[in-house]
Enzyme design. Structure first.
Site, PDB file in Angstrom:
ATOM      1  N   LYS A 176       2.539   2.616  -5.131  1.00  0.00           N
ATOM      2  CA  LYS A 176       3.265   1.885  -6.266  1.00  0.00           C
ATOM      3  C   LYS A 176       2.315   2.377  -7.361  1.00  0.00           C
ATOM      4  O   LYS A 176       2.925   2.732  -8.625  1.00  0.00           O
ATOM      5  CB  LYS A 176       3.396   0.552  -6.315  1.00  0.00           C
ATOM      6  CG  LYS A 176       4.418   0.198  -5.142  1.00  0.00           C
ATOM      7  CD  LYS A 176       4.472  -1.380  -5.122  1.00  0.00           C
ATOM      8  CE  LYS A 176       3.350  -2.153  -5.016  1.00  0.00           C
ATOM      9  NZ  LYS A 176       3.037  -2.176  -3.344  1.00  0.00           N
ATOM     10  N   GLY A 219      -3.987  -4.014  -4.133  1.00  0.00           N
ATOM     11  CA  GLY A 219      -4.982  -3.121  -4.667  1.00  0.00           C
ATOM     12  C   GLY A 219      -4.046  -1.781  -4.871  1.00  0.00           C
ATOM     13  O   GLY A 219      -3.545  -1.200  -4.253  1.00  0.00           O
ATOM     14  N   HIS A 220      -3.999  -1.245  -6.325  1.00  0.00           N
ATOM     15  CA  HIS A 220      -3.530  -0.010  -6.478  1.00  0.00           C
ATOM     16  C   HIS A 220      -4.512   0.807  -7.098  1.00  0.00           C
ATOM     17  O   HIS A 220      -5.494   0.726  -7.794  1.00  0.00           O
ATOM     18  CB  HIS A 220      -2.715  -0.224  -7.801  1.00  0.00           C
ATOM     19  CG  HIS A 220      -1.206  -1.330  -7.409  1.00  0.00           C
ATOM     20  ND1 HIS A 220      -0.448  -1.891  -8.595  1.00  0.00           N
ATOM     21  CD2 HIS A 220      -0.901  -1.657  -6.403  1.00  0.00           C
ATOM     22  CE1 HIS A 220       0.214  -2.469  -8.081  1.00  0.00           C
ATOM     23  NE2 HIS A 220       0.233  -2.423  -6.657  1.00  0.00           N
ATOM     24  N   SER A 223       0.441  14.769  -3.232  1.00  0.00           N
ATOM     25  CA  SER A 223      -0.973  14.191  -3.374  1.00  0.00           C
ATOM     26  C   SER A 223      -1.373  13.219  -4.203  1.00  0.00           C
ATOM     27  O   SER A 223      -0.518  12.737  -4.981  1.00  0.00           O
ATOM     28  CB  SER A 223      -1.851  15.733  -3.996  1.00  0.00           C
ATOM     29  OG  SER A 223      -2.205  15.371  -5.282  1.00  0.00           O
ATOM     30  N   ASP A 252       0.671  -1.272  -0.104  1.00  0.00           N
ATOM     31  CA  ASP A 252       0.111   0.132  -0.008  1.00  0.00           C
ATOM     32  C   ASP A 252       0.712   1.329  -0.194  1.00  0.00           C
ATOM     33  O   ASP A 252       0.446   2.268   0.512  1.00  0.00           O
ATOM     34  CB  ASP A 252      -0.798   0.214   1.303  1.00  0.00           C
ATOM     35  CG  ASP A 252      -1.878  -1.291   1.458  1.00  0.00           C
ATOM     36  OD1 ASP A 252      -2.355  -1.695   0.428  1.00  0.00           O
ATOM     37  OD2 ASP A 252      -1.845  -1.878   2.481  1.00  0.00           O
ATOM     38  N   LEU A 291       3.635  12.527   1.292  1.00  0.00           N
ATOM     39  CA  LEU A 291       4.518  13.429   2.163  1.00  0.00           C
ATOM     40  C   LEU A 291       3.232  14.383   2.594  1.00  0.00           C
ATOM     41  O   LEU A 291       3.453  14.654   3.496  1.00  0.00           O
ATOM     42  CB  LEU A 291       5.427  14.014   1.597  1.00  0.00           C
ATOM     43  CG  LEU A 291       6.302  14.925   2.293  1.00  0.00           C
ATOM     44  CD1 LEU A 291       7.047  14.248   3.413  1.00  0.00           C
ATOM     45  CD2 LEU A 291       7.310  16.072   1.331  1.00  0.00           C
ATOM     46  N   ASP A 292       2.282  14.634   1.738  1.00  0.00           N
ATOM     47  CA  ASP A 292       1.347  15.473   2.568  1.00  0.00           C
ATOM     48  C   ASP A 292       0.482  15.156   3.479  1.00  0.00           C
ATOM     49  O   ASP A 292      -0.329  15.796   4.179  1.00  0.00           O
ATOM     50  CB  ASP A 292       0.203  16.028   1.157  1.00  0.00           C
ATOM     51  CG  ASP A 292      -0.376  14.992   0.617  1.00  0.00           C
ATOM     52  OD1 ASP A 292       0.334  13.914  -0.063  1.00  0.00           O
ATOM     53  OD2 ASP A 292      -1.586  14.606   0.576  1.00  0.00           O
ATOM     54  N   GLN A 302       2.087  -6.067  -3.353  1.00  0.00           N
ATOM     55  CA  GLN A 302       2.245  -5.873  -1.845  1.00  0.00           C
ATOM     56  C   GLN A 302       3.504  -5.244  -1.539  1.00  0.00           C
ATOM     57  O   GLN A 302       3.889  -4.258  -2.513  1.00  0.00           O
ATOM     58  CB  GLN A 302       2.172  -7.330  -1.270  1.00  0.00           C
ATOM     59  CG  GLN A 302       0.907  -7.783  -1.056  1.00  0.00           C
ATOM     60  CD  GLN A 302       0.550  -8.784  -2.460  1.00  0.00           C
ATOM     61  OE1 GLN A 302       1.276  -9.288  -3.329  1.00  0.00           O
ATOM     62  NE2 GLN A 302      -0.599  -8.728  -2.653  1.00  0.00           N
TER      63      GLN A 302
END
Length: 418
Positions: free
Chosen positions: A17, A41-42, A408, A14, A329-330, A221
């Site tokens: 990627k 899940g992407h 974002s 998670d 990072l946000d 993963q």
């Protein structure tokens, strides 16, 4: 001869990627998925629109890219067909290895039954049948995508499999599929998927030999969930590390070019197992809410905590990362102080490596000043000084260059450092 570049998660999955693969896929002609199943899940956000992928490689949003599901992936035909409905005109843009193994509904039933039987010691799987499908593969009882070509023969093999394992299925409460229903199901899968099935290994060898196309390899993963090198037994059922791309696609180590490790600016984990930097209080809740940390596949709340530089350094080394991308990072916006685990306390000693029994470590933190907001920043020079200091510290602690920073979920809100 061209080499294939590789994207790999270096935490517990998670990591984001999907966004990086989608971003980089604009520069690549071929994008390949090499392990895992629809437990992955992407989530990709383009122009404010959210797209969830589970089996189809993230390069599918590039209309010029060919997307390959490799032999190391376990494929649920039902899930893949449903996912394919999101896209128009997949001809020539989606290819499936004939050697990839199939997941059927009984695999999910086995998965869920075993988790119930484990009780408090449950691994925390998604219940999608990934582990049982890989178990069948290793025990030489599995069925491969290419077998859909002859559904009568495949049906006979599945029914023989149930006859051989009848006591096992009875104990788990898994019922044998109805013959007529199974026939219709297999024929439906054949008609829907066989037009996309190829010998993916030979296809990739030809592409590499020609040297005319750029290839990007994508795992699912994260490194800390690798079956051999993760927090066993609380891991997934495949090799999530960079080396898994070789077995999962039929490539040699010499075929691998640049390796890019993906990590969040903090840590999350889904399911059970050790997680040294997990935060159980208000700070963990804040990370979860600001990061929208709920599983793409299951919707489960993710466990949240601070960046673990010890685990990230370990993962970077085992994958041979040339550089790293720091995502989300946000999400750290508005924190007064931000922690990073720079070492562990283990059996009374200070250590800077990942021991096999990660459950028995205590993180040793260093603190950084927070910042007001980095959301949407697209240039390094425009970041707050505190955010720059944080990124530079992560580089030093993980001994890996940070080349990409996401500010974002949107594709465009990304800093690419020279």
């Amino acid at each position: 001869m061209m080499a294939a570049d590789l994207i790999v998660g270096i935490q517990w999955g998670d990591e984001g990627k999907g966004k990086i693969v989608d971003l980089l896929a604009q520069e690549y002609n071929i994008v390949c998925r090499y392990q895992g199943g629809h437990n992955a899940g992407h989530t990709i956000v383009v122009g404010g629109k959210k797209i969830a992928l589970h089996l189809i490689p993230s390069g599918i949003l590039n209309p010029k890219a060919v997307n390959i599901i490799g032999n190391g992936v376990v494929v649920s035909p039902e899930a893949l067909i449903e996912e394919m409905k999101q896209f128009d005109d997949l001809d020539g843009r989606l290819l499936i290895s004939d050697k990839a193994h199939l997941i059927f509904s009984y695999h999910a039933q086995i998965d869920q039954a075993k988790e119930r039987m484990r009780g408090k010691k449950a691994i925390g799987t998604t219940g999608r049948g990934i582990g049982p499908a890989y178990a069948d593969k290793v025990s030489r009882q599995g069925h491969r995508v290419g077998e859909l070509k002859d559904t009568k023969k495949l049906q006979a093999k599945i029914e023989e499999y149930f006859a051989i394992n009848e006591p096992y299925f009875k104990a788990l409460g898994v019922e044998k599929p109805d013959s007529e229903q199974l026939r219709k199901e297999l024929e439906f899968y054949r008609d829907a998927l066989m037009p996309y099935v190829i010998d993916a290994t030979n296809y990739l060898w030809d592409i590499l030999e020609l040297g005319e196309h750029k290839i990007l390899l994508e795992g699912a993963q994260g490194t800390m969930l690798d079956i051999d090198h993760g927090t066993y037994p609380y891991v997934t059922s495949s090799n999530t590390i960079a080396a898994g791309a070789c077995t999962g696609l039929g490539l040699s180590p010499k075929d691998i070019g640049k390796v890019i490790g993906i990590a969040k600016a903090y840590c999350t984990r889904v399911g059970n197992g050790p997680f040294p930097t997990e935060e159980f209080g208000l700070e963990g809740d804040k990370l979860r809410q600001q990061g929208h940390e709920f599983g793409t596949t299951t919707g489960r709340p993710r466990r949240c905590g601070w960046f673990d530089a010890v685990a990230a350094k370990y993962a970077s080394r085992i994958n041979g990362c040339d550089e790293m991308a720091i995502m989300k990072l946000d999400v750290l916006d508005g924190f007064e102080k931000i922690k990073v685990a720079s070492a562990y306390e283990y059996e009374g000693d200070r250590i800077d490596y990942v021991p096999s029994d990660l459950e028995n470590v205590t993180p040793i933190y260093i603190e950084f000043d927070g910042w007001e907001s980095v959301k949407g920043v697209r240039k390094w020079d425009d970041l707050p000084v505190e955010a720059k200091q944080y990124i530079e510290a992560l580089e030093e602690l993980t001994q890996t260059k940070i080349a990409i920073i996401s500010t974002s979920p949107d594709r465009e809100d990304t800093i690419v450092k020279n």
